[in-house]
Design an enzyme around this catalytic site. Structure first.
Site, PDB file in Angstrom:
ATOM      1  N   LYS A  48     -33.250 -11.648  58.080  1.00 20.85           N
ATOM      2  CA  LYS A  48     -32.173 -11.188  57.184  1.00 20.85           C
ATOM      3  C   LYS A  48     -32.528  -9.784  56.741  1.00 20.85           C
ATOM      4  CE  LYS A  48     -28.375 -12.781  55.186  1.00 20.85           C
ATOM      5  NZ  LYS A  48     -27.474 -13.865  55.631  1.00 20.85           N
ATOM      6  N   ASP A  91     -22.893  -9.996  56.433  1.00 21.87           N
ATOM      7  CA  ASP A  91     -23.056 -10.919  55.289  1.00 21.87           C
ATOM      8  C   ASP A  91     -22.269 -10.242  54.158  1.00 21.87           C
ATOM      9  OD1 ASP A  91     -24.752 -13.433  54.432  1.00 21.87           O
ATOM     10  OD2 ASP A  91     -24.982 -12.049  52.765  1.00 21.87           O
TER      11      ASP A  91
END
Ligand code: NDP
Ligand code: 2IT
Length: 442
Positions: free
Chosen positions: A123, A163
């Site tokens: 991430k 995201d």
């Protein structure tokens, strides 16, 4: 034993509240399983999983429209590559910090394993706030961000995606800069535009997948989604396509939110109203309040819609958006199912309330895995330089969600209750743990 483990994690990751929260949830459900498998204990699999393989932090300088120099911080957490290259989104939001990205990368490892596809977990992101910035400012920021990130990623190494705050526009700017610097056209990012390597259904995938997962959960209670009143939080990518699939299936989404407040439309969203929301949020980049003005429904300042009576809740905004009081209210109002579009939206005390009430509770790493699964399908299409039809991709997504649900049942079913937290955590853990054992102490 989980307590001792957590003491060490908390000490080593001082102040990283969200990361420790995510690790605790996994450790509490996986530890009893690990105890029955001494090979995992001996190889210190959980200890290794709680330590990122690599953390990259960097300066992102850029120049705003007034000519002023701005400095943000960029990150990429490369958490675990036991079953495939690092894979996971990028978040651009002012709240982004190391703790939040480490929790997201940790969750991603289990989620990606559950998808059945060969993807490790990662991430990244920045504390950059795209809100209120011009397209040119966003472009300059993305170009500066990618100028550093490009040396750490690649189509077989680490494949970022979107995201919060990173959608089609940002992926375009990031891809353009990667291609320019490396002089290669590859599938280094997913969520790409359709005419330059993107996959059909990737924009829809997280929301659609979450509704498919809710359908599977409901089936275990001989219930169907048709006619159900649904509360959705958020109004971004995940919320929009959750609403779209619910409308298609004859359910009634009645709320949406953003960081300022939520709307309650007791008549329910329909296709036309949803098109208004898409235009408002994806093009005009306005506030959800404008929906209430346009359709004459109620708007509540303050962020989350959990006081509204619903059958199913789809938290689709951010972490810890449902607290203990919200959970009690949802249960009291007759909510029978919670399917998490967001990552870790339910606080630990609130999860306990849902489980105690024995309602269907599907944690994000299972329920929202359709997004990254379809990213995996985008990678496959890029590798074979082909693109599959909408029907093909959606059917594959649907089958993957059914399989994820099966894994949750396999590892989470007790006598009369399916503990989806336990099921998802153990289901995700086993494949990664076995791969780590096969590959030695690395
Ligand atoms: P978007 O940026 O498209 O939308 C986010 C929405 O949530 C916006 O409505 C935003 O409001 C709201 N929101 C964000 N942060 C906060 C906050 N701190 N408080 C209140 N509201 C907030 O993001 P996505 O829809 O892509 O992501 C939503 C959630 O889903 C995240 O938890 C993400 O990690 C998760 N997720 C996303 C996937 C994907 O494929 N995109 C896949 C799996 C999970 P505002 O407009 O005011 O900022
Ligand atoms: O949280 C997530 O799973 C995502 N933001 C999607 C990641 C991806 O690589 O598609």
């Amino acid at each position: 034993m989980p307590e001792q483990f957590m003491k060490r994690v908390i000490k080593k990751n001082a102040g990283e509240v969200e990361f420790c929260q995510a690790v605790r949830e996994v450790v509490e459900s996986v530890m009893p399983f690990v105890k029955k498998h001494p090979e995992y204990q001996k190889a210190k699999i959980l200890e290794r999983m709680a330590e990122p393989e690599r953390v990259i932090m960097f300066r992102v300088p850029w120049i705003d429209d007034k000519g002023e120099v701005q400095i943000n911080r960029g990150y990429r957490i490369e958490m675990n590559s036991a079953i495939g290259p690092y894979k996971g989104g990028l978040r651009f939001h002012p709240s982004v910090n190391l703790s939040i990205l480490k929790f997201l990368a940790f969750e991603q490892v289990f989620k990606n394993s559950l998808t059945t596809l060969p993807m490790g977990g990662g991430k990244g992101g920045s504390d950059f706030d795209p809100k209120g910035k011009s397209d040119n400012e966003v472009m300059r920021f993305c170009q500066s961000f990618m100028t550093e990130l490009q040396r750490h990623i690649g189509p077989d190494t680490d494949i970022p995606a979107g995201d919060i705050g990173v959608g089609a526009r940002e992926i375009g700017f990031l891809f353009g800069q990667y291609k320019r610097l490396r002089n290669e056209f590859t599938g280094v990012l997913t969520g790409k535009g359709l005419n330059w390597g993107g996959s059909l259904i990737r924009p829809e995938a997280t929301g659609y997948g979450c509704v498919y997962f809710a359908q599977e959960m409901l089936k275990t209670q001989y219930e169907s989604i048709e006619g159900k009143i649904c509360a959705i939080s958020g109004s971004g990518n995940v919320a929009q396509y959750t609403a779209e699939k619910l409308i298609q299936l004859g359910a009634k989404p009645v709320t949406l939110s953003d960081s300022h407040g939520y709307i309650y439309d007791k008549h329910g969203l329909d296709t036309e109203k949803l098109e208004f929301v898409k235009e408002l949020k994806n093009v005009k980049r306005g506030r959800i309040k404008e929906y209430a003005k346009k359709y004459g429904c109620e708007y509540f300042e303050g962020r989350y819609p959990w006081k509204i009576k619903c059958d199913i809740a789809f938290p689709s905004a951010t972490q810890n958006e449902i607290d203990e009081g919200d959970a009690k209210q949802l249960v009291k109002n007759g909510c029978i199912c919670v399917a998490e579009g967001a990552n870790m939206p339910t606080a630990p005390e609130a999860i306990k309330i849902f489980q105690k009430a024995k309602i269907l509770y599907g944690p994000g790493k299972a329920a929202n895995a359709g997004g990254v699964a379809t990213s995996g399908l985008e990678m496959s299409q890029n590798s074979e330089r082909l693109s599959w039809s909408r029907e093909d991709v959606e059917e594959k997504l649907h089958q993957i969600m059914i399989k994820i649900h099966e894994q949750c049942v396999k590892y989470g079913k007790d006598d009369n209750y399916i503990d989806y937290v336990k099921g998802a955590n153990i289901g995700g853990f086993v494949k990664v743990a076995d791969a780590m054992i096969d590959q030695g102490v690395v």
